[in-house]
Scaffold this motif. Sequence first.
Motif, PDB file in Angstrom:
ATOM      1  N   ILE A  86      24.928  60.089 -19.544  1.00 45.70           N
ATOM      2  CA  ILE A  86      24.822  60.101 -18.476  1.00 45.70           C
ATOM      3  C   ILE A  86      24.731  58.383 -18.204  1.00 45.70           C
ATOM      4  N   ILE A  87      24.561  57.917 -19.266  1.00 45.02           N
ATOM      5  CA  ILE A  87      24.287  56.278 -18.998  1.00 45.02           C
ATOM      6  C   ILE A  87      26.095  55.656 -18.786  1.00 45.02           C
ATOM      7  N   GLY A  88      27.133  56.857 -18.705  1.00 54.60           N
ATOM      8  CA  GLY A  88      28.075  56.293 -18.369  1.00 54.60           C
ATOM      9  C   GLY A  88      27.861  56.347 -16.944  1.00 54.60           C
ATOM     10  N   LEU A  89      27.609  57.832 -16.816  1.00 55.17           N
ATOM     11  CA  LEU A  89      27.824  57.789 -14.865  1.00 55.17           C
ATOM     12  C   LEU A  89      26.338  56.746 -14.251  1.00 55.17           C
ATOM     13  N   VAL A  90      25.571  56.293 -14.401  1.00 52.39           N
ATOM     14  CA  VAL A  90      24.630  55.400 -14.250  1.00 52.39           C
ATOM     15  C   VAL A  90      24.907  54.042 -14.274  1.00 52.39           C
ATOM     16  N   ILE A  91      26.134  53.416 -15.325  1.00 53.23           N
ATOM     17  CA  ILE A  91      26.544  52.522 -15.701  1.00 53.23           C
ATOM     18  C   ILE A  91      27.792  51.932 -14.027  1.00 53.23           C
ATOM     19  N   LEU A  92      28.678  53.683 -14.083  1.00 50.36           N
ATOM     20  CA  LEU A  92      29.342  53.875 -13.161  1.00 50.36           C
ATOM     21  C   LEU A  92      28.962  53.624 -11.650  1.00 50.36           C
ATOM     22  N   LEU A  93      28.014  54.173 -11.646  1.00 51.62           N
ATOM     23  CA  LEU A  93      27.577  53.943 -10.011  1.00 51.62           C
ATOM     24  C   LEU A  93      26.501  52.424 -10.067  1.00 51.62           C
ATOM     25  N   MET A  94      26.025  52.342 -10.723  1.00 52.03           N
ATOM     26  CA  MET A  94      25.904  50.334 -10.939  1.00 52.03           C
ATOM     27  C   MET A  94      26.688  49.317 -10.819  1.00 52.03           C
ATOM     28  N   ASN A  95      28.576  50.050 -10.972  1.00 50.30           N
ATOM     29  CA  ASN A  95      29.408  48.753 -10.517  1.00 50.30           C
ATOM     30  C   ASN A  95      29.758  49.110  -9.248  1.00 50.30           C
ATOM     31  N   GLU A  96      29.475  50.440  -8.436  1.00 51.24           N
ATOM     32  CA  GLU A  96      29.766  50.593  -7.694  1.00 51.24           C
ATOM     33  C   GLU A  96      29.178  49.768  -6.314  1.00 51.24           C
ATOM     34  N   ILE A  97      27.269  49.608  -7.000  1.00 50.40           N
ATOM     35  CA  ILE A  97      27.091  48.846  -6.112  1.00 50.40           C
ATOM     36  C   ILE A  97      27.131  47.487  -6.114  1.00 50.40           C
ATOM     37  N   LEU A  98      27.448  47.191  -7.432  1.00 54.99           N
ATOM     38  CA  LEU A  98      27.697  45.644  -7.686  1.00 54.99           C
ATOM     39  C   LEU A  98      28.936  45.260  -5.972  1.00 54.99           C
ATOM     40  N   ILE A  99      30.009  46.148  -6.735  1.00 56.01           N
ATOM     41  CA  ILE A  99      31.609  45.747  -6.023  1.00 56.01           C
ATOM     42  C   ILE A  99      30.676  46.155  -4.772  1.00 56.01           C
ATOM     43  N   ILE A 100      29.768  47.025  -3.895  1.00 54.57           N
ATOM     44  CA  ILE A 100      29.390  46.530  -2.583  1.00 54.57           C
ATOM     45  C   ILE A 100      28.093  45.405  -2.607  1.00 54.57           C
ATOM     46  N   ALA A 101      28.290  44.327  -3.377  1.00 52.70           N
ATOM     47  CA  ALA A 101      27.156  43.677  -3.068  1.00 52.70           C
ATOM     48  C   ALA A 101      28.106  42.172  -3.578  1.00 52.70           C
ATOM     49  N   THR A 102      29.360  42.402  -4.505  1.00 53.96           N
ATOM     50  CA  THR A 102      30.695  41.477  -4.311  1.00 53.96           C
ATOM     51  C   THR A 102      30.913  41.206  -3.535  1.00 53.96           C
ATOM     52  N   GLY A 103      31.310  42.874  -2.036  1.00 60.87           N
ATOM     53  CA  GLY A 103      31.843  42.086  -0.955  1.00 60.87           C
ATOM     54  C   GLY A 103      30.923  41.788   0.425  1.00 60.87           C
ATOM     55  N   ILE A 104      29.561  41.732  -0.614  1.00 64.10           N
ATOM     56  CA  ILE A 104      28.471  41.547   0.989  1.00 64.10           C
ATOM     57  C   ILE A 104      29.072  39.540   0.407  1.00 64.10           C
TER      58      ILE A 104
END
Length: 136
Positions: free
Chosen positions: A110-128
């Motif tokens: 679960i921790i790994g999946l949450v980190i991967l989810l937060m990473n996807e949010i960071l990817i979107i934020a970086t693009g913005i």
Amino acid sequence: TCITFVPNGQQNSTSEIIYTVVDVLLNIGILVCVVILLVQLVKIILSFRRSEVFEEKNILRIKFIGRMFIVVALLSTLWEFLRVWWAKSLLELAQYNISYMDIIDWEDIIIGLVILLMNEILIIATGIKKEQDLTI
């Protein structure tokens, strides 16, 4: 670790030796993964302190950390499976059954999946952020 009682003068069986080797290899694998996770975490913290939040290298490091948590969970699950299997092969208790129910390391998964989810949010934020930097 597994404590094995061997009568004096009797050698360990092949299955005991294989169990011990696999147990040691799994423990070394888990230890190496945890050390790598800690090193990557320190690199990310240092990068954040330098105000390098929206950098590609941080995105890759966070993705790597999320995947490593899942790898640690798989190795831990294999290690627990090995221990339960070994206990089952050594013991037979009347009116009791040794179960494999709680060997999966759900916390690290679960921790790994949450980190991967937060990473996807960071990817979107970086693009913005990149898009916003281009507009100015």
